[in-house]
Design a protein around this motif. Structure first.
Motif, PDB file in Angstrom:
ATOM      1  N   UNK A   5       0.847  -1.197   0.000  1.00 49.69           N
ATOM      2  CA  UNK A   5       0.000   0.000   0.000  1.00 49.69           C
ATOM      3  C   UNK A   5       0.876   1.239   0.000  1.00 49.69           C
ATOM      4  N   UNK A   6       1.080   1.779  -1.186  1.00 47.34           N
ATOM      5  CA  UNK A   6       1.904   2.972  -1.382  1.00 47.34           C
ATOM      6  C   UNK A   6       1.007   4.183  -1.626  1.00 47.34           C
ATOM      7  N   UNK A   7       1.447   5.343  -1.145  1.00 48.05           N
ATOM      8  CA  UNK A   7       0.667   6.567  -1.351  1.00 48.05           C
ATOM      9  C   UNK A   7       1.600   7.775  -1.331  1.00 48.05           C
ATOM     10  N   UNK A   8       1.251   8.783  -2.111  1.00 44.31           N
ATOM     11  CA  UNK A   8       2.025  10.022  -2.154  1.00 44.31           C
ATOM     12  C   UNK A   8       1.807  10.828  -0.883  1.00 44.31           C
ATOM     13  N   UNK A   9       2.790  11.643  -0.565  1.00 41.94           N
ATOM     14  CA  UNK A   9       2.655  12.562   0.558  1.00 41.94           C
ATOM     15  C   UNK A   9       1.651  13.662   0.214  1.00 41.94           C
ATOM     16  N   UNK A  10       1.100  14.260   1.237  1.00 36.34           N
ATOM     17  CA  UNK A  10       0.300  15.459   1.009  1.00 36.34           C
ATOM     18  C   UNK A  10       1.228  16.612   0.618  1.00 36.34           C
ATOM     19  N   UNK A  11       0.646  17.708   0.205  1.00 36.54           N
ATOM     20  CA  UNK A  11       1.453  18.792  -0.371  1.00 36.54           C
ATOM     21  C   UNK A  11       2.490  19.335   0.601  1.00 36.54           C
ATOM     22  N   UNK A  12       2.265  19.131   1.917  1.00 32.54           N
ATOM     23  CA  UNK A  12       3.233  19.619   2.911  1.00 32.54           C
ATOM     24  C   UNK A  12       4.204  18.533   3.349  1.00 32.54           C
ATOM     25  N   UNK A  61       7.885   6.730   5.434  1.00 31.02           N
ATOM     26  CA  UNK A  61       8.439   7.309   4.211  1.00 31.02           C
ATOM     27  C   UNK A  61       9.533   6.419   3.646  1.00 31.02           C
ATOM     28  N   UNK A  62       9.527   6.243   2.328  1.00 31.27           N
ATOM     29  CA  UNK A  62      10.563   5.474   1.642  1.00 31.27           C
ATOM     30  C   UNK A  62      11.227   6.377   0.622  1.00 31.27           C
ATOM     31  N   UNK A  63      12.548   6.553   0.743  1.00 28.19           N
ATOM     32  CA  UNK A  63      13.245   7.497  -0.130  1.00 28.19           C
ATOM     33  C   UNK A  63      13.433   6.979  -1.551  1.00 28.19           C
ATOM     34  N   UNK A  64      13.353   5.659  -1.741  1.00 28.97           N
ATOM     35  CA  UNK A  64      13.528   5.125  -3.085  1.00 28.97           C
ATOM     36  C   UNK A  64      12.368   5.535  -3.985  1.00 28.97           C
ATOM     37  N   UNK A  65      11.171   5.333  -3.504  1.00 26.39           N
ATOM     38  CA  UNK A  65       9.974   5.636  -4.293  1.00 26.39           C
ATOM     39  C   UNK A  65       9.439   7.038  -4.033  1.00 26.39           C
ATOM     40  N   UNK A  66       9.977   7.677  -2.982  1.00 29.48           N
ATOM     41  CA  UNK A  66       9.468   8.982  -2.565  1.00 29.48           C
ATOM     42  C   UNK A  66       7.952   8.906  -2.347  1.00 29.48           C
ATOM     43  N   UNK A  67       7.588   7.877  -1.629  1.00 26.70           N
ATOM     44  CA  UNK A  67       6.208   7.652  -1.243  1.00 26.70           C
ATOM     45  C   UNK A  67       6.179   7.072   0.162  1.00 26.70           C
ATOM     46  N   UNK A  68       5.002   7.098   0.757  1.00 25.22           N
ATOM     47  CA  UNK A  68       4.773   6.432   2.022  1.00 25.22           C
ATOM     48  C   UNK A  68       4.216   5.033   1.776  1.00 25.22           C
TER      49      UNK A  68
END
Length: 547
Positions: free
Chosen positions: A134-141, A159-166
């Motif tokens: 279950x991957x999801x983008x960060x909110x705008x902040x 947070x995962x720095x590889x995908x830049x997603x949570x």
């Protein structure tokens, strides 16, 4: 195996008794301070002698052990800490020879971050397993996508720095949640279930089964503030309990997956599944997840795993479930590896031995399947573990208000005078054996007619001869402030079960149609007698009457 969907399943589990083994703490066979599969095999005679029908073994799969096996890195192999696949086959054969069914613990909702599936998934956003979790983008902040919380503390998003997603984790950040909205994930997990069925296991305990699906829209959970009533699965000192978990678990799509799972398991003769449900609506979900004979065979929740145990509370629990149950089937536990032992939860620092006997008789009288946790038959109290000895990440992060689950996971005491009470020959064990457990060791209680172990053995064997208790219907008598009473009815037997859940004497007037009932002997339960048209109870007394 029977390839037909209507397999020749004998419902041995329906009304049966399951004994839970926590493998790290049952018996160490190789002197490394940690229990193992060969150790379980060594002690199977003890379990069989009790008179139970099956064992449930907590996870022994390959794992980095961040959550002691509930973070699986290979669903189809044994962690070297516990032995080999050959050791498991030996255990299985010995258990079957003793007449014991073997159920294993499958963790389907999440796995370890070291599982090859997650290693591949986190590598990029476009690899074949990119959406297996279950991957999801960060909110705008830059903050997490919503307000969901982990049971073990903090946000449920890492947070995962590889995908830049949570990614979502309902438990430890090293336990990413699998994405059940992806059919490939379901297929892969069903294949792991089939692997062990082919080896000959008789069933599964399904960990956190209501966590499999999340709300695909990732909506925020509504808040509820500090709860007025403690939830055994998440006390008020844990902010997880401050939300209504409407969207992060317990989604309706789970029922479709359970039907797929049941269809697979039913292809194998005499198999069963019990699901763990952690939800504030646990009793209702037990009925939903087991009704219709096309999902789970049985389920349990945390309602009886808290501190409350008054007669009105227990009456209300039974009444609530019976009103929603339909053809659903419960599994009742008073202790397990996730909560403080019932001896301490219900009995306090110095539990009355009569209460422990009463609790066992009450549990054995309930309509449903019964689950006993290792050491209950000895009356082990919750252990007090020093902070420097803690192993449980939950306890370490929540100290001091919550001390975690180590207190119920200490080694099983087998021999009073032996090193580590006969659990291990190692210089040091993964958890210490509490001094107060030594006098309660198996060798001290075995052969002692007045011991709790002898009482449990007598009660379990007696129960097998009472068809009303393992297959009968159940009707509650009116609520009483001290006495819980109900009638169990099978075709050939009519029993009244009555228990004084108080530390004061009590009296219960018999229903008119029970005035000529006789006392049913043999259970070992004491502390009550018939006087005229009433039952007179001593503190923590109980009895069984047969019409």
């Amino acid at each position: 195996m029977n390839s037909q969907n209507d397999s020749r399943n004998q419902p041995w589990w329906r009304g049966g008794v399951i004994y839970q083994v926590y493998p790290r703490s049952f018996q160490d066979s190789n002197g490394d301070g940690i229990g193992d599969l060969a150790g379980i095999t060594q002690r199977l005679d003890h379990i069989a002698a009790l008179g139970v029908d099956a064992i449930w073994i907590s996870p022994f799969f390959k794992s980095p052990m961040k959550d002691f096996g509930y973070d699986v890195s290979d669903y189809c192999d044994v962690d070297p800490m516990f032995g080999t696949l050959g050791d498991f086959k030996t255990l299985l054969a010995r258990a079957h020879a003793l007449g014991l069914k073997v159920m294993i613990d499958q963790v389907l909702s999440h796995c370890s971050d070291q599982h090859p599936w997650f290693v591949e998934s986190r590598a990029s956003r476009d690899n074949p397993k990119a959406d297996w979790f279950v991957w999801a983008d960060a909110r705008h902040d830059g903050t997490p996508p919503n307000n969901w919380l982990s049971i073990f503390g903090g946000s449920a998003w890492q947070w995962d720095t590889r995908r830049r997603q949570y990614y979502l984790h309902n438990f430890l950040s090293s336990q990413p949640d699998l994405n059940f909205h992806n059919p490939e994930v379901q297929d892969a997990l069903l294949a792991t279930v089939k692997f062990w069925l082919e080896l000959g296991v008789d069933g599964y305990r399904l960990d956190a089964i209501n966590f499999c699906f999340h709300d695909a829209a990732l909506r925020d959970n509504p808040g509820r503030g500090v709860p007025l009533v403690e939830d055994p699965s998440a006390p008020s000192s844990n902010p997880y309990s401050w939300q209504h978990h409407r969207y992060d678990k317990s989604q309706p799509e789970a029922l479709g997956f359970l039907r797929r799972l049941r269809k697979l398991v039913d292809q194998y003769d005499d198999t069963t599944m019990v699901g763990e449900i952690g939800d504030e609506a646990g009793l209702t979900m037990m009925a939903d997840y087991t009704g219709g004979s096309d999902k789970l065979h049985m389920a349990y929740c945390f309602t009886l795993l808290g501190a409350l145990h008054s007669a009105p509370f227990l009456h209300d629990v039974i009444d609530q479930f019976q009103r929603v149950a339909g053809d659903g089937w419960p599994c009742w536990a008073l202790s397990n590896h996730d909560v403080a032992r019932v001896s301490t939860r219900w009995g306090g620092e110095h539990p009355d031995p009569r209460l422990l006997r009463l609790a066992a008789a009450f549990q054995m009288s309930l309509r449903g399947t019964i689950c006993l946790y290792q050491g209950e038959e000895l009356g082990l109290p919750e252990a007090s573990i020093a902070f420097e000895d803690l192993q449980d990440p939950y306890g370490i992060s929540m100290w001091p208000e919550l001390k975690g689950r180590d207190g119920c996971r200490t080694p099983m005491p087998w021999a009073t005078e032996a090193p580590h009470a006969g659990f291990s020959t190692a210089p040091r064990c993964w958890l210490p054996v509490p001094p107060e457990h030594r006098p309660l060791a198996v060798d001290r209680q075995q052969g002692n007619a007045s011991s709790l172990l002898s009482y449990f053995t007598q009660l379990l064997h007696w129960r097998r001869d009472q068809p009303a208790l393992w297959q009968g219907d159940m009707d509650l008598l009116p609520m009483d402030e001290q006495v819980l009473a109900f009638v169990r009815t099978a075709r050939d037997q009519h029993l009244l079960c009555a228990f004084n859940f108080s530390d004061a004497p009590a009296t219960l007037v018999l229903p008119a149609d029970w005035s000529s009932a006789r006392l049913l002997e043999g259970s070992g339960l004491k502390g009550a007698r018939i006087e005229g048209a009433a039952i007179v109870f001593e503190p923590w007394g109980g009895l069984f009457l047969q019409a």
